[in-house]
Every structure is written in C-alpha cells, then in structure tokens.
Design a protein around this motif. Sequence first.
Motif, PDB file in Angstrom:
ATOM      1  N   LEU A   2       0.896  -7.347  -1.302  1.00  0.00           N
ATOM      2  CA  LEU A   2       1.602  -7.161  -2.567  1.00  0.00           C
ATOM      3  C   LEU A   2       3.055  -6.773  -2.290  1.00  0.00           C
ATOM      4  N   ILE A   3       3.990  -7.498  -2.878  1.00  0.00           N
ATOM      5  CA  ILE A   3       5.413  -7.233  -2.689  1.00  0.00           C
ATOM      6  C   ILE A   3       6.051  -7.112  -4.067  1.00  0.00           C
ATOM      7  N   LEU A   4       6.646  -5.946  -4.341  1.00  0.00           N
ATOM      8  CA  LEU A   4       7.190  -5.671  -5.667  1.00  0.00           C
ATOM      9  C   LEU A   4       8.612  -5.122  -5.605  1.00  0.00           C
ATOM     10  N   ASN A  75      -0.509  -1.970   2.894  1.00  0.00           N
ATOM     11  CA  ASN A  75      -1.002  -3.183   2.237  1.00  0.00           C
ATOM     12  C   ASN A  75      -0.101  -3.612   1.079  1.00  0.00           C
ATOM     13  N   ALA A  76       1.078  -2.981   0.974  1.00  0.00           N
ATOM     14  CA  ALA A  76       2.034  -3.363  -0.073  1.00  0.00           C
ATOM     15  C   ALA A  76       3.428  -2.903   0.324  1.00  0.00           C
ATOM     16  N   ILE A  77       4.420  -3.564  -0.285  1.00  0.00           N
ATOM     17  CA  ILE A  77       5.812  -3.161  -0.109  1.00  0.00           C
ATOM     18  C   ILE A  77       6.402  -3.017  -1.506  1.00  0.00           C
ATOM     19  N   ILE A  78       6.963  -1.848  -1.767  1.00  0.00           N
ATOM     20  CA  ILE A  78       7.533  -1.591  -3.090  1.00  0.00           C
ATOM     21  C   ILE A  78       9.052  -1.426  -2.994  1.00  0.00           C
ATOM     22  N   GLY A  79       9.710  -1.582  -4.120  1.00  0.00           N
ATOM     23  CA  GLY A  79      11.148  -1.363  -4.197  1.00  0.00           C
ATOM     24  C   GLY A  79      11.963  -2.323  -3.346  1.00  0.00           C
ATOM     25  N   ALA A 103       7.185   0.506   2.744  1.00  0.00           N
ATOM     26  CA  ALA A 103       5.797   0.153   3.070  1.00  0.00           C
ATOM     27  C   ALA A 103       4.877   1.246   2.546  1.00  0.00           C
ATOM     28  N   VAL A 104       3.830   0.826   1.852  1.00  0.00           N
ATOM     29  CA  VAL A 104       2.864   1.781   1.298  1.00  0.00           C
ATOM     30  C   VAL A 104       1.446   1.268   1.450  1.00  0.00           C
TER      31      VAL A 104
END
Length: 107
Positions: A2-4, A75-79, A103-104
């Motif tokens: 997931l990339i947001l 399992n995700a990258i935010i911002g 990375a989160v």
Amino acid sequence: MLILTTPNIEGHKIVEYYGLVTGESLLGANVYKDLFSGVRDVVGGRTSAYEEELKKARDLAIGSMEEKTSKKGGNAIIGIRIKYNNLGGTMGNTIMVTVTGTAVKYE
C-alpha cells in the motif's frame, strides 16, 4: 504494498513506524527525443515518449522504496512525495525522480 500520499491509513491501525524511505531514478534525454518533443508540443500533440520514460523512472524509484520498506518489515508507505528535478549542467538534459515516504506496518 500500500502506497499513500496521506499520513494515515483510514480504517486501519498503524502498529509500527520504520522511518524515512527513499527511491531515486535518473532519466537521460537524448537530442532526437528533445527535437521530436518540441515539434509535437508546437502542434498541440502530447509527448508520449517522454511520458512513458517518466513513468518508467517513477516506477523504478517507487520500486526501490518498496524494497527498502519490505526489508524493514513494513507493509505500507505513507506520506509519499514525488519530485522531478532537471539536473542540467554537466549531466546534460537529465531528470532525477526522487520519491520519499514513511515506511510503516499496519493491521
């Protein structure tokens, strides 16, 4: 993965923050593409060759960032933020694509 661009994941809990991850990619443009691009812009067309090359460079940078996140256990990258810079000068007509994010791990 997931990339947001947002700082959170709606409806999910972030359980771990792994910090900053980055990805970079360079795109060199040659004289023939430059010339062709200018002609197409004048007549109102789109420069699809450049758009495709920029997409490839962006995808490479994001892929690098995803790999770094996975290695940290995320399992995700935010911002995320994407920047394009024309290096010019001694690098010729080179464009650098830089992608950054946090990375989160979320549940």
